[in-house]
Design an enzyme around this catalytic site. Structure first.
Site, PDB file in Angstrom:
ATOM      1  N   LEU A 196      -9.045  10.755  -4.600  1.00  0.00           N
ATOM      2  CA  LEU A 196      -9.892  11.023  -4.679  1.00  0.00           C
ATOM      3  C   LEU A 196     -10.002  12.289  -5.880  1.00  0.00           C
ATOM      4  O   LEU A 196     -10.837  12.883  -6.120  1.00  0.00           O
ATOM      5  CB  LEU A 196     -10.347  11.108  -3.501  1.00  0.00           C
ATOM      6  CG  LEU A 196     -11.867  10.997  -3.276  1.00  0.00           C
ATOM      7  CD1 LEU A 196     -12.876  10.133  -3.636  1.00  0.00           C
ATOM      8  CD2 LEU A 196     -12.605  11.159  -1.484  1.00  0.00           C
ATOM      9  N   ASP A 242      -7.011   8.291   2.267  1.00  0.00           N
ATOM     10  CA  ASP A 242      -5.077   8.880   3.088  1.00  0.00           C
ATOM     11  C   ASP A 242      -5.086   9.986   1.997  1.00  0.00           C
ATOM     12  O   ASP A 242      -5.057  10.290   3.201  1.00  0.00           O
ATOM     13  CB  ASP A 242      -4.463   7.049   2.375  1.00  0.00           C
ATOM     14  CG  ASP A 242      -4.357   6.370   3.805  1.00  0.00           C
ATOM     15  OD1 ASP A 242      -5.168   6.548   4.626  1.00  0.00           O
ATOM     16  OD2 ASP A 242      -3.420   5.781   3.814  1.00  0.00           O
ATOM     17  N   THR A 243      -3.838  10.002   1.396  1.00  0.00           N
ATOM     18  CA  THR A 243      -3.339  10.758   0.650  1.00  0.00           C
ATOM     19  C   THR A 243      -4.361  11.909   0.896  1.00  0.00           C
ATOM     20  O   THR A 243      -4.648  13.505   0.446  1.00  0.00           O
ATOM     21  CB  THR A 243      -2.753  10.336  -0.229  1.00  0.00           C
ATOM     22  OG1 THR A 243      -2.870  10.077  -0.931  1.00  0.00           O
ATOM     23  CG2 THR A 243      -1.018   9.909   0.802  1.00  0.00           C
ATOM     24  N   GLY A 244      -5.637  11.143  -0.293  1.00  0.00           N
ATOM     25  CA  GLY A 244      -6.496  12.306  -1.034  1.00  0.00           C
ATOM     26  C   GLY A 244      -5.591  12.423  -2.745  1.00  0.00           C
ATOM     27  O   GLY A 244      -6.730  13.101  -3.041  1.00  0.00           O
ATOM     28  N   ASP A 260     -14.761   4.654  -0.043  1.00  0.00           N
ATOM     29  CA  ASP A 260     -13.945   3.711   1.737  1.00  0.00           C
ATOM     30  C   ASP A 260     -13.353   4.097   2.372  1.00  0.00           C
ATOM     31  O   ASP A 260     -13.384   4.406   3.378  1.00  0.00           O
ATOM     32  CB  ASP A 260     -14.197   1.985   1.184  1.00  0.00           C
ATOM     33  CG  ASP A 260     -12.690   2.055  -0.056  1.00  0.00           C
ATOM     34  OD1 ASP A 260     -12.317   3.373  -0.033  1.00  0.00           O
ATOM     35  OD2 ASP A 260     -12.357   0.944  -0.720  1.00  0.00           O
TER      36      ASP A 260
HETATM   37  P1  IMP Z   1      -5.147   7.716  -1.317  1.00  0.00           P
HETATM   38  O1  IMP Z   1      -6.774   8.554  -0.942  1.00  0.00           O
HETATM   39  O2  IMP Z   1      -4.725   7.779  -2.569  1.00  0.00           O
HETATM   40  O3  IMP Z   1      -3.563   7.864  -0.139  1.00  0.00           O
HETATM   41  O4  IMP Z   1      -5.546   6.418  -1.432  1.00  0.00           O
HETATM   42  C1  IMP Z   1      -6.368   5.799  -0.529  1.00  0.00           C
HETATM   43  C2  IMP Z   1      -6.369   3.951  -1.201  1.00  0.00           C
HETATM   44  O5  IMP Z   1      -4.872   3.259  -0.187  1.00  0.00           O
HETATM   45  C3  IMP Z   1      -7.642   3.611  -0.761  1.00  0.00           C
HETATM   46  O6  IMP Z   1      -8.291   3.459  -1.504  1.00  0.00           O
HETATM   47  C4  IMP Z   1      -7.300   1.636  -0.423  1.00  0.00           C
HETATM   48  O7  IMP Z   1      -7.220   1.172  -2.230  1.00  0.00           O
HETATM   49  C5  IMP Z   1      -5.983   2.033  -0.079  1.00  0.00           C
HETATM   50  N1  IMP Z   1      -6.008   1.769   1.542  1.00  0.00           N
HETATM   51  C6  IMP Z   1      -5.505   2.642   2.618  1.00  0.00           C
HETATM   52  N2  IMP Z   1      -5.698   2.450   4.025  1.00  0.00           N
HETATM   53  C7  IMP Z   1      -6.225   1.114   3.876  1.00  0.00           C
HETATM   54  C8  IMP Z   1      -5.992   0.186   4.472  1.00  0.00           C
HETATM   55  O8  IMP Z   1      -6.125   0.602   5.866  1.00  0.00           O
HETATM   56  N3  IMP Z   1      -6.917  -0.854   4.136  1.00  0.00           N
HETATM   57  C9  IMP Z   1      -6.635  -1.973   2.451  1.00  0.00           C
HETATM   58  N4  IMP Z   1      -6.671  -0.472   2.007  1.00  0.00           N
HETATM   59  C10 IMP Z   1      -6.365   0.909   1.593  1.00  0.00           C
HETATM   60 MG    MG Z   2     -10.198   2.095  -2.715  1.00  0.00          MG
END
Ligand code: IMP
Ligand code: MG
Length: 184
Positions: A108, A103-105, A100
């Protein structure tokens, strides 16, 4: 019905999301042609995007799921743990990770590393919502739906305390409703 104190204005309507998902599906279908693709989705947020995307693809499709957990601020250090692994082997399969939001990645990047080690025939990434300016690691993304502003949003799989995933549109969250106005 009283207004929900959490939900703010709509960022993407259901119609906008539907249109973009169709475009992504057309793009993905062109890449795979008649090759079978294994869609790998991370529970739970990615499920809503997955089911809409999968129904628009014209290539043969199979599905598998994984689940992860990250410990509090551990997400920042990329400390992620698989709590549910895939059911099937992906050796020699064309794998497309469907997520979905990125953000930081870090999450993933971890998942990609784990799957890459299992010798898939190919490994690509499709995400619906992206905040590329928040990236902390280099992550090759093959298909992207929308860029998100630096505000917390809910709906279409995205949750606030596990709620609102089932909304058809993506909404801003009222900033006064959040304990911390910035992203988690
Ligand atoms: P990252 O890419 O490792 O920082 O993680 C992203 C995760 O943060 C996603 O899988 C979501 O669970 C959560 N997330 C980031 N932005 C949002 C948002 O705007 N609403 C709800 N969940 C978010
Ligand atoms: Mg998620």
């Amino acid at each position: 019905m009283p207004a929900d104190p959490i939900l703010g204005p709509v960022l993407f309507t259901a119609a906008q999301i539907r249109r973009r998902v169709r475009q992504l599906a057309a793009q993905i279908s062109r890449v795979y042609g008649d090759q079978e693709v294994r869609l790998v989705t991370v529970l739970k947020g990615g499920v809503f995007f997955l089911t809409d995307l999968a129904r628009e693809l014209t290539c043969p499709v199979t599905l598998d799921f994984l689940a992860i957990s990250s410990y509090g601020p551990g997400i920042q250090s990329g400390e992620v743990r698989l709590t549910k692994d895939l059911d099937e082997s992906i050796v020699d399969r064309h794998v497309l990770i469907v997520e979905d939001v990125v953000d930081t990645g870090l999450t993933l990047a971890y998942i990609r590393r784990v799957l890459q080690q299992r010798q898939p025939a190919s490994l690509r990434i499709c995400i619906l919502f992206d905040r590329p300016y928040r990236r902390l690691v280099d992550l090759p993304i093959d298909f992207v739906g929308f860029e998100l502003p630096d505000r917390f949003v809910v709906g279409y799989g995205l949750d606030y305390r596990q709620r609102y995933r089932n909304l058809r549109a993506v909404h801003f969250v009222r900033s006064e409703a959040l304990p911390t106005p910035e992203l988690p």
